[in-house]
Design a protein around this motif. Structure first.
Motif, short mmCIF file in Angstrom:
data_model
loop_
_atom_site.label_atom_id
_atom_site.label_comp_id
_atom_site.label_asym_id
_atom_site.label_seq_id
_atom_site.Cartn_x
_atom_site.Cartn_y
_atom_site.Cartn_z
N LEU A 84 0.82 -1.21 0.00
CA LEU A 84 0.00 0.00 0.00
C LEU A 84 0.85 1.26 0.00
O LEU A 84 0.49 2.26 -0.61
CB LEU A 84 -0.94 0.02 1.21
CG LEU A 84 -1.99 -1.10 1.24
CD1 LEU A 84 -2.74 -1.08 2.57
CD2 LEU A 84 -2.95 -0.98 0.07
N GLN A 130 -6.43 5.79 -4.79
CA GLN A 130 -5.59 4.67 -5.23
C GLN A 130 -6.26 3.31 -5.01
O GLN A 130 -5.66 2.28 -5.31
CB GLN A 130 -4.26 4.67 -4.48
CG GLN A 130 -3.40 5.86 -4.71
CD GLN A 130 -2.11 5.76 -3.89
OE1 GLN A 130 -1.68 4.68 -3.51
NE2 GLN A 130 -1.51 6.90 -3.61
N ASP A 133 -6.08 0.98 -7.91
CA ASP A 133 -4.76 0.63 -8.45
C ASP A 133 -4.51 -0.85 -8.19
O ASP A 133 -4.72 -1.33 -7.07
CB ASP A 133 -3.65 1.44 -7.78
CG ASP A 133 -3.72 2.93 -8.11
OD1 ASP A 133 -4.59 3.34 -8.91
OD2 ASP A 133 -2.88 3.68 -7.55
N SER A 143 -6.61 -5.21 -6.34
CA SER A 143 -6.64 -3.76 -6.12
C SER A 143 -6.10 -3.46 -4.72
O SER A 143 -6.07 -4.34 -3.84
CB SER A 143 -8.08 -3.23 -6.24
OG SER A 143 -8.86 -3.67 -5.14
N LYS A 144 -5.72 -2.22 -4.52
CA LYS A 144 -5.23 -1.83 -3.20
C LYS A 144 -6.34 -1.98 -2.15
O LYS A 144 -6.06 -2.31 -1.01
CB LYS A 144 -4.66 -0.42 -3.22
CG LYS A 144 -3.30 -0.37 -3.90
CD LYS A 144 -2.60 0.96 -3.70
CE LYS A 144 -1.19 0.89 -4.27
NZ LYS A 144 -0.45 2.13 -4.03
N ILE A 147 -6.19 -5.37 -1.03
CA ILE A 147 -5.03 -5.57 -0.16
C ILE A 147 -5.40 -5.24 1.29
O ILE A 147 -5.00 -5.94 2.22
CB ILE A 147 -3.82 -4.72 -0.63
CG1 ILE A 147 -3.40 -5.08 -2.06
CG2 ILE A 147 -2.65 -4.84 0.35
CD1 ILE A 147 -2.97 -6.50 -2.29
#
Length: 180
Positions: A84, A130, A133, A143-144, A147
């Motif tokens: 991250l 983000q 992302d 994707s973040k 995460i």
């Protein structure tokens, strides 16, 4: 006329993204509450296990209680600071912070607390634009935002093993705490 078109376009995009940003901010707020509850519960588990049982393993091939605790810290650092936050990943083989080695129970708990502090600080400052992302996560695109979820799943997974280790040592784990 051109100014009116620009103003209308600006207004449209600002109202279209506003609800999305509010949802993302709510996600971060809820996530931080959940992460703090997870910290409290994990620390309680770590404190209740006697230090002389920190080397306990359910089977020879499993991580010990202490190794599970330090593994949670290493993985939390990796998910937050590296995936991250973009920091270079620690080398698991040469890292000394998250290795059990000759650390006392108190030292390990302090490391976990420091890792939670750093993770929470990063998440408080995370740019939610983000979220979409994508990163390589063991060969899968994630994707973040995913995460974030994987980070908490991982803590829960290894903490669950630690709870079983407590039971196998005839200790009563702390009562489950909701929203963590």
């Amino acid at each position: 006329m051109k100014q009116l078109l620009i103003l209308t376009t600006f207004f449209f995009f600002s109202t279209a993204t506003s609800p999305l940003l509010a949802q993302q901010d709510a996600f971060i707020k809820d996530y931080l509450e959940r992460l703090e509850n997870s910290r409290k519960y994990l620390i309680l588990v770590a404190e209740l296990m006697p230090e002389d049982k920190y080397d306990f393993r359910a089977t020879p091939e499993t991580l010990s209680f202490a190794e599970n605790l330090m593994h949670i810290g290493f993985a939390m650092d990796w998910h937050s600071q590296s995936l991250l936050g973009g920091r270079a990943t620690r080398d698991y083989q040469t890292d000394t912070i998250y290795k059990v080695d000759n650390k006392s129970k108190e030292e390990m708990i302090a490391i976990i607390n420091e890792t939670f502090d750093a993770t929470i600080k990063l998440i408080e400052q995370f740019d939610t634009t983000q979220f979409e992302d994508e990163l390589d996560y063991f060969g899968l695109n994630r994707s973040k935002q995913q995460i974030f979820l994987l980070l908490t799943d991982h803590i829960t997974h290894h903490r669950g093993q630690m709870l079983v280790f407590m039971r196998l040592n005839e200790l009563v784990p702390p009562r489950y705490v909701l929203f963590q």
